[in-house]
Design a protein around this motif. Structure first.
Motif, short mmCIF file in Angstrom:
data_model
loop_
_atom_site.label_atom_id
_atom_site.label_comp_id
_atom_site.label_asym_id
_atom_site.label_seq_id
_atom_site.Cartn_x
_atom_site.Cartn_y
_atom_site.Cartn_z
N LEU A 94 0.81 -1.22 0.00
CA LEU A 94 0.00 0.00 0.00
C LEU A 94 0.84 1.27 0.00
O LEU A 94 0.33 2.33 -0.36
CB LEU A 94 -0.95 0.01 1.20
N PRO A 99 -1.61 2.59 -7.85
CA PRO A 99 -2.98 2.84 -7.40
C PRO A 99 -3.59 1.58 -6.80
O PRO A 99 -3.32 0.47 -7.29
CB PRO A 99 -3.71 3.24 -8.69
N ARG A 100 -4.39 1.78 -5.78
CA ARG A 100 -4.91 0.62 -5.05
C ARG A 100 -5.72 -0.31 -5.95
O ARG A 100 -5.64 -1.53 -5.81
CB ARG A 100 -5.76 1.09 -3.89
N SER A 244 -9.98 0.51 -3.01
CA SER A 244 -9.43 1.86 -3.23
C SER A 244 -9.80 2.81 -2.11
O SER A 244 -9.05 3.74 -1.81
CB SER A 244 -9.96 2.44 -4.54
N ARG A 245 -10.95 2.61 -1.52
CA ARG A 245 -11.44 3.57 -0.55
C ARG A 245 -11.25 3.15 0.90
O ARG A 245 -11.29 3.97 1.79
CB ARG A 245 -12.94 3.81 -0.78
N ARG A 246 -11.02 1.87 1.11
CA ARG A 246 -11.06 1.35 2.47
C ARG A 246 -9.76 1.59 3.24
O ARG A 246 -8.68 1.46 2.69
CB ARG A 246 -11.35 -0.14 2.41
N GLU A 247 -9.92 1.93 4.51
CA GLU A 247 -8.77 2.01 5.40
C GLU A 247 -8.58 0.66 6.07
O GLU A 247 -9.54 0.11 6.60
CB GLU A 247 -9.02 3.05 6.50
N TYR A 248 -7.36 0.16 6.04
CA TYR A 248 -7.09 -1.10 6.74
C TYR A 248 -6.31 -0.75 8.01
O TYR A 248 -5.10 -0.53 7.97
CB TYR A 248 -6.32 -2.05 5.82
N GLN B 70 -2.04 5.31 4.96
CA GLN B 70 -2.82 4.11 5.32
C GLN B 70 -4.19 4.50 5.83
O GLN B 70 -5.14 3.74 5.72
CB GLN B 70 -2.11 3.33 6.41
N ARG B 72 -7.09 7.91 6.23
CA ARG B 72 -7.47 9.22 5.73
C ARG B 72 -8.03 10.03 6.90
O ARG B 72 -8.75 9.47 7.74
CB ARG B 72 -8.55 9.09 4.66
N TRP B 86 -2.79 10.20 0.87
CA TRP B 86 -3.48 8.98 0.45
C TRP B 86 -3.19 8.66 -1.02
O TRP B 86 -3.29 7.51 -1.45
CB TRP B 86 -4.99 9.18 0.68
N THR B 88 -1.53 8.22 -4.89
CA THR B 88 -0.39 7.49 -5.42
C THR B 88 0.80 8.42 -5.64
O THR B 88 1.95 8.03 -5.43
CB THR B 88 -0.78 6.83 -6.76
#
Lengths: 252, 324
Positions: A94, A99-100, A244-248, B70, B72, B86, B88
């Motif tokens: 990441l 890009p994710r 693409s949008r998720r926070e881990y 990681q 936002r 966030w 790239t």
């Protein structure tokens, strides 16, 4: 150019890591079970008979397509991202300038050929061992098995990006939704990928002697194909959006 | 950087270093559900080595995760060289060494760093050259052939650092980079970080070992309960605390007379005889030092040694944390 190189590196790295993972060992068990079953039943009569074709079709549809294919797709589909997540190595991907959604597509591109290779390879082997009926069955059911595999792999990628313990949830889904709900009478079985796959399989094999269970109301070949394509494409797009949008938060 | 004690820093802007700014937090708030992780943090981190200090739960990890893209922010903005952290685009400038101890265990250290270089899009040749260079930099060139599963904690830390450096980023986020490294290794890593800092890189080092931060960092960012309580150089942060009571050791002759003279001073709270000298607690160190100067000139007192006993980062942090 750099992005292409990075992406292809990730795809090949993921392929190698998946191939040498415990998932490969895990899927070998049901595949070996199927192999033993085919060998024991001695389908290999030199001439085609409808009775034998019906029996072999039952094995392919009820056991192979409805159980082994989802298990293979599940084992690798959830492990592609889920494995990195559980091993806590996803963070190393990441923070790279990829890009994710492309990271997910790289993972998918690594998983799909592996699952297709294992599923279609073993399918080819069983058909080969089944002699004349196997040769007929291989051509008839190949598109349906391929579409089902594709749909399952996409669906389980969506599981992998959405849930922390995706393998367990996917297993519950496969056993409950696919096996139980997918075999219920009425409209409720339409929530299972299995239903669309079996519609395709029965539509393909019916003329040669495959017999569908009583009460099973299949969709037409065209509708079932579109449904599987929709699950595959929709599942993959949704997985890309979620990833693409998720926070881990559990990575470090 | 001056402020009244107990003021809310989070509403202000703290320039840890002057432009060009690289890592910026602008009114950043982060919620984890109903729990607040970071509360309205605004600060800029520029070239040089900046230490990120804070107790467990202070918000250090959240800050690092926000900076490494990681997480936002719920509110506000985190940017790296003007790019959203966030995005790239920001990742091109970022080298990140996490505090986790997880790797692709089946790989050797060399293979891992090479794979990470390839993930930055470098050709095979360039990735190989960069891998060798960076392994040499972190002191792992001769040991990187070992499988990661069999590497010691210190070796794994060095490999983590190598993968963060392999694409030559402007910004380095190092989460507890010296944990598990022996003293000799620490010296080497510190020297490497000083070299990188000398090249104009921005390095943010999170650590709970305050002495490490003191030795390594030119600036510090202090967090407590999700808030930024101080940011600046260590000297600047100390200056913020000129009204903090301080404990000072003074070795002077004749010590009994010096003790009596100093005890008369209005800002001296306590005087204790020790061997050697005296330990004095004062509420106003600047006035106290002025008074000592007067005594030297007027009374002919011989001062051999003056030392502030609680001027380290530990004490600074404790004071600021209590203030908050």
């Amino acid at each position: 150019m750099k992005l292409v190189r990075a992406w292809s590196t990730l795809a090949s790295l993921s392929f190698v890591r998946l191939f040498w993972s415990t998932s490969t060992l895990m899927v070998m068990l049901p595949l070996a079970g199927c192999l033993l079953f085919v060998l024991r039943r001695h389908y290999n009569h030199p001439e085609f008979t409808q009775r034998e074709f019906r029996e072999f079709s039952e094995f392919l549809i009820v056991v192979f397509a409805s159980f082994v294919v989802p298990v293979c797709a599940l084992a690798f589909g959830t492990a592609s991202i889920g494995g990195d997540r559980e091993d806590r190595t996803l963070v190393f991907l990441l923070v790279r300038p990829i890009p994710r959604w492309l990271i997910l597509l790289a993972k998918f591109s690594a998983t799909l050929p592996l699952v297709l290779g294992i599923v279609l390879g073993s399918y080819w082997l069983y058909c080969r061992l089944a002699g004349a009926v196997g040769q007929v069955a291989f051509d008839l059911y190949l598109p349906a098995i391929t579409y089902m595999t594709l749909a399952y792999v996409c669906l389980f990628h969506l599981f992998a990006v959405s849930f922390r313990h995706a393998t367990i949830i996917a297993l519950v889904y496969a056993l409950f939704m696919e096996t139980l709900i997918g075999n219920l009478p009425g409209i409720v079985k339409r929530v299972a990928v299995n239903y669309y796959g079996r519609s395709l399989l029965y539509a393909a094999g019916e003329a040669d002697g495959a017999r569908m269970p009583e009460g099973f109301q299949p969709l037409s070949f065209v509708v079932a194909t579109w449904a599987l394509a929709g699950i595959a494409i929709g599942g993959l797009i949704l997985a890309c959006v979620v990833f693409s949008r998720r926070e881990y938060r559990d990575l470090t | 950087m001056q402020r009244a004690p107990h003021a809310h820093f989070s509403d202000e802007t703290h320039h840890v270093a002057e432009r060009p700014l690289l890592l910026e937090f602008e009114h950043v708030t982060k919620f984890y559900g109903a729990v607040i992780g970071i509360n309205n943090v605004t600060c800029h981190v520029g070239p040089g080595i900046t230490g990120l200090l804070g107790a467990n739960g202070a918000g250090k990890s959240t800050l690092i995760k926000l900076a490494s893209g990681q997480l936002r922010p719920t509110q506000g903005r985190v940017t790296i060289g003007g790019h959203d952290a966030w995005s790239t685009a920001a990742k091109h400038h970022l080298g990140y060494s996490p505090d986790i101890n997880s790797f692709y265990e089946e790989m050797t250290g060399r293979e891992f760093v090479y794979a990470m270089a390839r993930l930055h899009g470098f050709s095979r040749t360039e990735a190989r050259e960069r891998t060798e260079h960076v392994l040499d930099e972190v002191g792992m060139a001769d040991r990187a052939q070992r499988r990661l599963a069999g590497c010691s904690h210190g070796m794994r830390q060095r490999i983590k650092l190598a993968q963060a450096l392999v694409h030559d980023p402007w910004l380095l986020l190092l989460d507890e980079p010296l944990t598990g490294i022996d003293p000799g290794g620490r010296r080497e890593i510190n020297e490497l970080l000083f070299r990188l800092s000398g090249q104009g890189k921005t390095i943010l080092v999170s650590s709970h070992i305050l002495v490490e931060i003191e030795q390594l960092c030119s600036s510090i960012v202090m967090m407590s309960r999700g808030r930024l309580i101080a940011a600046g150089t260590l000297a600047e942060v100390r200056q913020m605390m000129q009204h903090r009571p301080q404990v000072i050791q003074i070795v002077a002759e004749p010590s009994r007379r010096v003790a009596a003279l100093l005890a008369e001073h209005q800002d001296v709270l306590a005087v204790e005889m020790r061997d050697p000298g005296l330990v004095i607690k004062t509420r106003n160190p600047l006035d106290f030092f002025a008074r000592v100067g007067e005594l030297v000139c007027e009374q002919g007192i011989e001062v051999r040694q003056i030392q502030i006993l609680d001027a380290g980062a530990d004490a600074v942090f404790d004071y600021l944390q209590q203030g908050k």
